[in-house]
Design a protein around this motif. Structure first.
Motif, mmCIF file in Angstrom:
data_model
loop_
_atom_site.group_PDB
_atom_site.id
_atom_site.type_symbol
_atom_site.label_atom_id
_atom_site.label_comp_id
_atom_site.label_asym_id
_atom_site.label_seq_id
_atom_site.Cartn_x
_atom_site.Cartn_y
_atom_site.Cartn_z
ATOM 1 N N ILE A 69 0.830 -1.202 0.000
ATOM 2 C CA ILE A 69 0.000 0.000 0.000
ATOM 3 C C ILE A 69 0.870 1.260 0.000
ATOM 4 C CG2 ILE A 69 -1.648 1.370 1.351
ATOM 5 C CD1 ILE A 69 -2.836 -1.232 2.369
ATOM 6 N N GLU A 70 0.512 2.199 -0.856
ATOM 7 C CA GLU A 70 1.135 3.523 -0.863
ATOM 8 C C GLU A 70 0.028 4.562 -0.958
ATOM 9 O OE1 GLU A 70 4.084 6.131 -3.722
ATOM 10 O OE2 GLU A 70 4.688 4.066 -3.243
ATOM 11 N N LEU A 71 0.120 5.589 -0.107
ATOM 12 C CA LEU A 71 -0.913 6.608 -0.026
ATOM 13 C C LEU A 71 -0.304 7.992 -0.147
ATOM 14 C CD1 LEU A 71 -2.745 5.102 3.085
ATOM 15 C CD2 LEU A 71 -3.544 4.951 0.717
ATOM 16 N N HIS A 72 -0.945 8.854 -0.920
ATOM 17 C CA HIS A 72 -0.527 10.249 -1.072
ATOM 18 C C HIS A 72 -1.685 11.145 -0.622
ATOM 19 C CE1 HIS A 72 3.174 9.628 -3.632
ATOM 20 N NE2 HIS A 72 2.609 8.424 -3.643
ATOM 21 N N SER B 97 -3.815 6.458 -4.346
ATOM 22 C CA SER B 97 -3.597 5.227 -3.583
ATOM 23 C C SER B 97 -3.239 4.099 -4.532
ATOM 24 C CB SER B 97 -4.856 4.856 -2.785
ATOM 25 O OG SER B 97 -5.935 4.597 -3.658
ATOM 26 N N SER B 98 -2.382 3.225 -4.066
ATOM 27 C CA SER B 98 -2.003 2.071 -4.889
ATOM 28 C C SER B 98 -1.649 0.909 -3.984
ATOM 29 C CB SER B 98 -0.812 2.419 -5.799
ATOM 30 O OG SER B 98 0.330 2.758 -5.028
ATOM 31 N N ALA B 99 -1.692 -0.282 -4.555
ATOM 32 C CA ALA B 99 -1.305 -1.497 -3.842
ATOM 33 C C ALA B 99 -0.827 -2.510 -4.875
ATOM 34 C CB ALA B 99 -2.473 -2.063 -3.042
ATOM 35 N N THR B 100 0.083 -3.368 -4.472
ATOM 36 C CA THR B 100 0.601 -4.372 -5.399
ATOM 37 C C THR B 100 -0.314 -5.581 -5.494
ATOM 38 O OG1 THR B 100 1.986 -5.303 -3.624
ATOM 39 C CG2 THR B 100 3.005 -3.653 -5.068
ATOM 40 N N SER B 101 -1.232 -5.730 -4.552
ATOM 41 C CA SER B 101 -2.257 -6.776 -4.649
ATOM 42 C C SER B 101 -3.554 -6.256 -4.041
ATOM 43 C CB SER B 101 -1.814 -8.060 -3.932
ATOM 44 O OG SER B 101 -1.810 -7.884 -2.531
ATOM 45 N N ASN B 102 -4.679 -6.652 -4.625
ATOM 46 C CA ASN B 102 -6.010 -6.245 -4.181
ATOM 47 C C ASN B 102 -6.172 -4.721 -4.125
ATOM 48 O OD1 ASN B 102 -7.532 -8.740 -3.741
ATOM 49 N ND2 ASN B 102 -5.947 -9.180 -2.219
ATOM 50 N N ASN C 223 -7.960 -2.936 -6.043
ATOM 51 C CA ASN C 223 -9.361 -2.591 -6.243
ATOM 52 C C ASN C 223 -10.096 -2.488 -4.909
ATOM 53 O OD1 ASN C 223 -11.829 -2.180 -7.797
ATOM 54 N ND2 ASN C 223 -12.380 -4.260 -7.184
ATOM 55 N N LEU C 224 -9.798 -3.413 -3.987
ATOM 56 C CA LEU C 224 -10.420 -3.376 -2.665
ATOM 57 C C LEU C 224 -10.010 -2.113 -1.922
ATOM 58 C CD1 LEU C 224 -12.022 -4.620 -0.325
ATOM 59 C CD2 LEU C 224 -9.957 -5.879 0.309
ATOM 60 N N LEU C 225 -8.726 -1.780 -1.968
ATOM 61 C CA LEU C 225 -8.234 -0.571 -1.313
ATOM 62 C C LEU C 225 -8.951 0.665 -1.851
ATOM 63 C CD1 LEU C 225 -6.126 0.911 0.520
ATOM 64 C CD2 LEU C 225 -4.639 0.982 -1.503
ATOM 65 N N LYS C 226 -9.032 0.774 -3.163
ATOM 66 C CA LYS C 226 -9.644 1.953 -3.775
ATOM 67 C C LYS C 226 -11.142 2.023 -3.471
ATOM 68 C CE LYS C 226 -6.319 2.632 -7.535
ATOM 69 N NZ LYS C 226 -5.905 3.980 -7.090
ATOM 70 N N GLU C 227 -11.805 0.884 -3.458
ATOM 71 C CA GLU C 227 -13.239 0.875 -3.163
ATOM 72 C C GLU C 227 -13.485 1.268 -1.708
ATOM 73 O OE1 GLU C 227 -16.770 1.142 -4.480
ATOM 74 O OE2 GLU C 227 -15.259 0.289 -5.853
ATOM 75 N N MET C 228 -12.617 0.792 -0.813
ATOM 76 C CA MET C 228 -12.739 1.155 0.590
ATOM 77 C C MET C 228 -12.577 2.657 0.774
ATOM 78 S SD MET C 228 -10.351 0.117 3.792
ATOM 79 C CE MET C 228 -9.178 1.414 3.314
ATOM 80 N N ILE C 229 -11.585 3.234 0.081
ATOM 81 C CA ILE C 229 -11.313 4.661 0.209
ATOM 82 C C ILE C 229 -12.473 5.505 -0.307
ATOM 83 C CG2 ILE C 229 -9.816 6.508 -0.710
ATOM 84 C CD1 ILE C 229 -7.452 4.653 -0.296
ATOM 85 N N LYS C 230 -13.294 4.935 -1.196
ATOM 86 C CA LYS C 230 -14.476 5.651 -1.690
ATOM 87 C C LYS C 230 -15.575 5.754 -0.636
ATOM 88 C CE LYS C 230 -13.977 4.299 -6.565
ATOM 89 N NZ LYS C 230 -14.592 3.497 -7.660
ATOM 90 N N THR C 231 -15.510 4.900 0.395
ATOM 91 C CA THR C 231 -16.509 4.943 1.462
ATOM 92 C C THR C 231 -16.418 6.294 2.169
ATOM 93 O OG1 THR C 231 -16.241 2.556 1.789
ATOM 94 C CG2 THR C 231 -17.306 3.780 3.565
ATOM 95 N N PRO C 232 -17.552 6.916 2.493
ATOM 96 C CA PRO C 232 -17.510 8.226 3.152
ATOM 97 C C PRO C 232 -16.571 8.254 4.356
ATOM 98 C CG PRO C 232 -19.759 7.689 2.559
ATOM 99 C CD PRO C 232 -18.937 6.473 2.236
ATOM 100 N N GLY C 233 -15.626 9.187 4.329
ATOM 101 C CA GLY C 233 -14.683 9.365 5.430
ATOM 102 C C GLY C 233 -13.454 8.490 5.381
ATOM 103 N N ALA C 234 -13.435 7.495 4.497
ATOM 104 C CA ALA C 234 -12.324 6.542 4.477
ATOM 105 C C ALA C 234 -11.119 7.017 3.671
ATOM 106 C CB ALA C 234 -12.797 5.186 3.940
ATOM 107 N N ASP C 235 -11.228 8.208 3.085
ATOM 108 C CA ASP C 235 -10.080 8.768 2.367
ATOM 109 C C ASP C 235 -9.298 9.736 3.241
ATOM 110 O OD1 ASP C 235 -12.054 10.701 2.485
ATOM 111 O OD2 ASP C 235 -11.590 11.539 0.509
#
Length: 397
Positions: free
Chosen positions: A265-268, A277-282, A284-296
């Motif tokens: 995981i890398e976050l800016h 946001s990026s990750a070397t595996s999964n 899509n899950l990380l990005k979808e989670m960050i779309k949740t209200p407040g999770a960014d």
């Protein structure tokens, strides 16, 4: 050993280090895999004069969850048994959750949008518990029961995995509770030093080979730790102003979220938001989670001193990985919900408008992302001076 483990959880971790009182009700949640500890906890509760409410799940509970997510319609994803959950929160005084999985990847392949939607639906239950906790009428703790599958996921034998649990929880001590109290007294000395400095701090600068991150501490912030919530727990943490995060960080410990391992995981951050946001595996899950209200935005910043933690290996379980010691200790942030307990004042009386004004984050998500890489943390004070607070895995106040 399991009797000692149960004793620590019931008679130390709950009640903020004081244990339960006669007549109090404890909800115990786990799966079949942790049956031996579940039985030991029940006995400890009875001997302490308490009552247990069982929340005991099949080992295939995660598999049943996968079936649900694959087949549930919108109205089922959004269903929340409000009356039942309200009554449950009103009835219990404490909660023990024992993490134990026979399949860490049970939810692999499930659409993360559905998982996030379900999390939003059941958020009121967590909010009600938190409100009760803020009034001093509810405590909780989380612990781990090692399984063969979890050990395998961490690259350890079952014996090696349990050795980490035993050492981390001081179950090899004659009197584990006495040891926990001694460790927390030492940890408290650093917490008090951080809190004495807190009102003077404008921002924290986190530096390392894979981090250049600035975090605005915010007004009326306290550092917490050593409360018994989570066994083991060696961290000191706070909930900073969500609007003041700038820079970037890479996390070298992969979290397991919703049955998936998210690696690299890398976050800016800019203006408090995770703009990249990026990750070397999964990923899509990380990005979808960050779309949740407040999770960014972040809700927690935490440091663990290697002198306190006896955890030395990756455990593939956030409870342990966020408390790992090792040569450099660990730094972690959490995306999502803040801990309003970090407010200097009565969190039970803090309104939503006040929380928003102070920059506390609110979300159905709270995801810890952890690094054991070398970190230097410097406090930049309001008067323009600086104070080094953490280096080479240790507090240096």
């Amino acid at each position: 050993m399991l009797e000692k483990y149960a004793d620590v959880l019931v008679n130390f971790a709950l009640g903020g280090g004081k244990g339960i009182k006669k007549g109090e009700v404890v909800r115990v949640t786990t799966t079949e895999s942790a049956k031996p500890l579940f039985i030991a906890i029940h006995e400890a509760i009875v001997k302490a004069g308490g009552h247990m409410v069982s929340d005991y799940h099949l080992d295939d509970d995660a598999g049943m969850q996968k079936m649900f997510f694959e087949n549930a319609k919108s109205h089922q994803l959004d269903f929340f048994p409000e009356k039942y959950m309200r009554a449950l929160v009103d009835h219990i005084d404490h909660s023990i959750y024992i993490a134990a999985s026979n399949d860490p990847h049970a939810l692999k392949g499930v659409d993360p949008k559905k998982i996030m939607r379900r999390g939003e639906a059941i958020k009121p239950y967590r909010d009600w518990r938190t409100q009760k906790e803020h009034k001093g009428k509810f405590t909780w703790t989380i612990a781990l029961y090692g399984t063969v599958a979890m050990a395998r996921e961490a690259g350890l034998s079952e014996k090696e995995y349990w050795e980490q649990i035993i050492q981390a929880c001081f179950l090899d001590e004659k009197d584990p509770i006495k040891k926990w109290k001694a460790v927390y007294r030492e940890l408290e000395s650093y917490r008090l030093k951080l809190n004495a400095l807190s009102s003077k701090i404008d921002r924290l600068h986190i530096e390392g080979p894979d981090a250049d991150l600035w975090i605005k501490l915010g007004d009326k912030r306290a550092w917490l730790g050593g409360s018994g919530r989570n066994i083991p727990s060696f961290e000191l943490f706070t909930s900073p102003d969500k609007r003041g995060t700038e820079g970037w960080i890479r996390l070298n410990q992969p979290p397991y979220r919703y049955g998936n391992k998210v690696e690299g995981i890398e976050l800016h951050f800019k203006g408090g938001n995770a703009v990249k946001s990026s990750a070397t595996s999964n990923e899509n899950l990380l990005k979808e989670m960050i779309k949740t209200p407040g999770a960014d935005m972040i809700g927690e910043f935490s440091l663990t001193d290697t002198r306190f933690s006896r955890i030395t290996k990756f455990m593939a379980e956030t409870l342990f990985d966020e408390n790992i010691g090792g040569p450099e200790g660990n730094t972690h942030i959490a995306l999502g919900a803040s801990y309003k307990e970090c407010y200097i004042g009565d969190p039970a009386k803090m309104t939503k408008a006040q929380a928003d004004k102070l920059g506390y984050n609110d979300s159905s998500v709270h995801t810890d992302v952890i690094s054991t890489a070398p970190r230097t943390v410097t406090a930049h004070l309001h008067d323009g001076t600086t104070k080094l607070i953490y280096q080479k895995g240790r507090f240096v106040l």
